[in-house]
Write an enzyme that holds these catalytic residues in place. Sequence first.
Site, short mmCIF file in Angstrom:
data_model
loop_
_atom_site.label_atom_id
_atom_site.label_comp_id
_atom_site.label_asym_id
_atom_site.label_seq_id
_atom_site.Cartn_x
_atom_site.Cartn_y
_atom_site.Cartn_z
N GLN A 65 39.97 34.29 38.77
CA GLN A 65 40.00 35.63 39.34
C GLN A 65 41.00 36.53 38.61
O GLN A 65 40.73 37.70 38.35
CB GLN A 65 40.36 35.55 40.83
CG GLN A 65 40.61 36.88 41.51
CD GLN A 65 39.36 37.69 41.76
OE1 GLN A 65 38.25 37.18 41.56
NE2 GLN A 65 39.52 38.92 42.17
N ARG B 263 54.11 27.96 24.01
CA ARG B 263 54.91 29.08 24.54
C ARG B 263 55.59 29.87 23.43
O ARG B 263 56.65 30.48 23.62
CB ARG B 263 55.94 28.57 25.54
CG ARG B 263 56.23 29.53 26.68
CD ARG B 263 55.02 29.77 27.54
NE ARG B 263 55.31 30.64 28.69
CZ ARG B 263 54.41 31.03 29.58
NH1 ARG B 263 53.16 30.61 29.47
NH2 ARG B 263 54.73 31.81 30.58
N HIS C 174 31.17 45.27 33.68
CA HIS C 174 30.73 44.10 34.44
C HIS C 174 29.83 44.50 35.59
O HIS C 174 28.99 43.71 36.03
CB HIS C 174 31.94 43.30 34.94
CG HIS C 174 32.68 43.93 36.07
ND1 HIS C 174 33.72 44.83 35.89
CD2 HIS C 174 32.55 43.78 37.42
CE1 HIS C 174 34.18 45.20 37.07
NE2 HIS C 174 33.49 44.59 38.00
N ASP D 299 36.17 44.54 49.00
CA ASP D 299 36.57 43.91 47.74
C ASP D 299 38.09 43.90 47.65
O ASP D 299 38.72 42.87 47.38
CB ASP D 299 35.94 44.67 46.57
CG ASP D 299 36.30 44.08 45.21
OD1 ASP D 299 36.60 42.87 45.14
OD2 ASP D 299 36.28 44.83 44.22
N ASP E 247 39.87 41.63 50.26
CA ASP E 247 39.92 40.21 49.91
C ASP E 247 40.90 39.92 48.79
O ASP E 247 41.76 39.04 48.91
CB ASP E 247 38.53 39.71 49.51
CG ASP E 247 38.53 38.22 49.22
OD1 ASP E 247 38.41 37.43 50.17
OD2 ASP E 247 38.69 37.83 48.05
N GLN F 151 27.23 29.63 40.15
CA GLN F 151 28.23 28.57 40.05
C GLN F 151 29.15 28.77 38.85
O GLN F 151 30.27 28.25 38.82
CB GLN F 151 27.54 27.21 39.97
CG GLN F 151 26.79 26.82 41.24
CD GLN F 151 27.73 26.59 42.42
OE1 GLN F 151 28.79 25.99 42.29
NE2 GLN F 151 27.32 27.06 43.59
N THR G 44 22.69 28.46 42.28
CA THR G 44 22.13 28.65 40.93
C THR G 44 23.26 28.46 39.92
O THR G 44 24.44 28.66 40.24
CB THR G 44 21.53 30.05 40.74
OG1 THR G 44 22.58 31.03 40.82
CG2 THR G 44 20.47 30.35 41.79
N GLU G 45 22.90 28.09 38.72
CA GLU G 45 23.93 27.89 37.69
C GLU G 45 24.62 29.19 37.35
O GLU G 45 25.79 29.19 36.93
CB GLU G 45 23.32 27.24 36.44
CG GLU G 45 22.21 28.02 35.76
CD GLU G 45 20.82 27.66 36.28
OE1 GLU G 45 19.88 27.66 35.45
OE2 GLU G 45 20.67 27.38 37.48
N HIS H 97 52.31 41.84 34.34
CA HIS H 97 53.60 41.24 34.02
C HIS H 97 53.74 41.18 32.49
O HIS H 97 52.77 40.88 31.78
CB HIS H 97 53.65 39.83 34.62
CG HIS H 97 54.97 39.15 34.48
ND1 HIS H 97 55.43 38.66 33.28
CD2 HIS H 97 55.94 38.86 35.39
CE1 HIS H 97 56.61 38.09 33.45
NE2 HIS H 97 56.95 38.20 34.72
#
Length: 475
Positions: free
Chosen positions: A50, A324, A135, A198, A201, A43, A39-40, A259
């Site tokens: 990530q 930068r 989320h 979760d 991974d 996708q 499904t869109e 960071h």
Amino acid sequence: MRATKSNWSYRDRRSMKHVLDNVHGYIYLEPLFLQFIDTEQFQRLRDLKQLGLTHMVYPGAAHSRFEHSLGVYWLAGEAVNKINFYQGQELGIEEFDRNTVKLAGLLHDIGHGPFSHMFEREFLPRVVDGCKWSHEDMSVKMIDYIVDKHYIDIDSAIVKTAKEMILASSGHGPQKSMTEKRFLYDIVANGRTEIDVDKFDYIVRDSRACGIGSGFQFERLMETMRVMDDEICYRANDYLTLHKLFATRADLHRTVYTHPKVKAIELMVVDALCYANAELKIAASVQEPSEFWKLDDSILKKIETSDSDSLKEARNLIQRIRKRDLYQYCNQFSVPKDKLENFKDITPQDIICSQVQNKSGGVTLKEEDVAVSTVKIDLTHGRMNPLERINFFKDYDSSEKFLISDDRISHLLPRFFQDRIVRVYAKKPELVEAVAEAFENYQVQTYGCKAQVHATPDKKKARKQLEYQNQNDRQ
């Protein structure tokens, strides 16, 4: 009618697709789940990195939530398969259970916004008063939207329970509908101990993508875990492996996710999105799945390539990132342990109020000249030891579960479990010296000493001023 253990142990590979994942090898996708994958809305996860903006500092960190979701889907199924192999008859595990856990793993991040957690933790609170958006909640809404929009043929009980599993660690999930086999809720998003697939991974995937070694081996835990009294427990001699899980996650937060340069870029992107929000109605799109799924990381390119005058300020910030010309990191300190309990976030106003005029070269700082980032790093349980919540067992002949205090394992383990690091940035390079001095003054006024490890290097202050002067000369 739910299938029982006897008729779900085997799979017909003719009806499956497989993909080669760089972490887990071949992942097999079954027809039930392909209905969602193709499904869109799913996708779209290909267009969400990530680790958000981390790839601008760690170039290899360009992997997406799409591959992470497939990885969690696969590990969720493997976890149920392991438990079924060793305890299936005892626990009465059915195909319904396996499909529900795998669906939760596949769709647990379907409601994520752009740029990882920055979107909901830093951008939305700036533009939406009292924002409580998460989320996880959007993932639940998105699942219903996908099922309805694409007429997906699936048992409604599987969908209902999968949504509960996604919310299991959020602290605001609904009452669990399953009164038995509650251990299934701990596989994808574990609200009891924070040990879940979760984390298995993303710890391995993120470490590999960033080129950082990781000694954590989730395979050992997957092989040796055991369900006791409706709870997943671990062997006592795996205590240090579990500690390594939490320690590795904390190291990733310290060295990768937070960071100083990553945070500088995030601060700039948050400012850019705030400038663009009125024109692009970004925050307005988070309420309805039908609009939200159209939002992804490409919004930066949309701003950057726009000719709209109303997006000029946002566009300028993105162009600074490309060149930068970042917000300049001035310094940081770790909040003293005895001040953590009552710590309140430090604001740019706090910093500029600490400025001493006769020491700032005639520069008068304004609130919009300063950015402050407060980073919290812990082992998932605040200032508490997360291993104190985990039940262990001696061996497979034992029927007793028990807690273990860390002083019975090793005297080298930490006695404190949380850091709060305050970082200050100058939004213009010529202001580094003034901001750094004001930040030092704030520390002395608040804590009676300079809590930072060392002063901002003089050459950093001078270099930034020289770059600014050269830039003005060219203009």
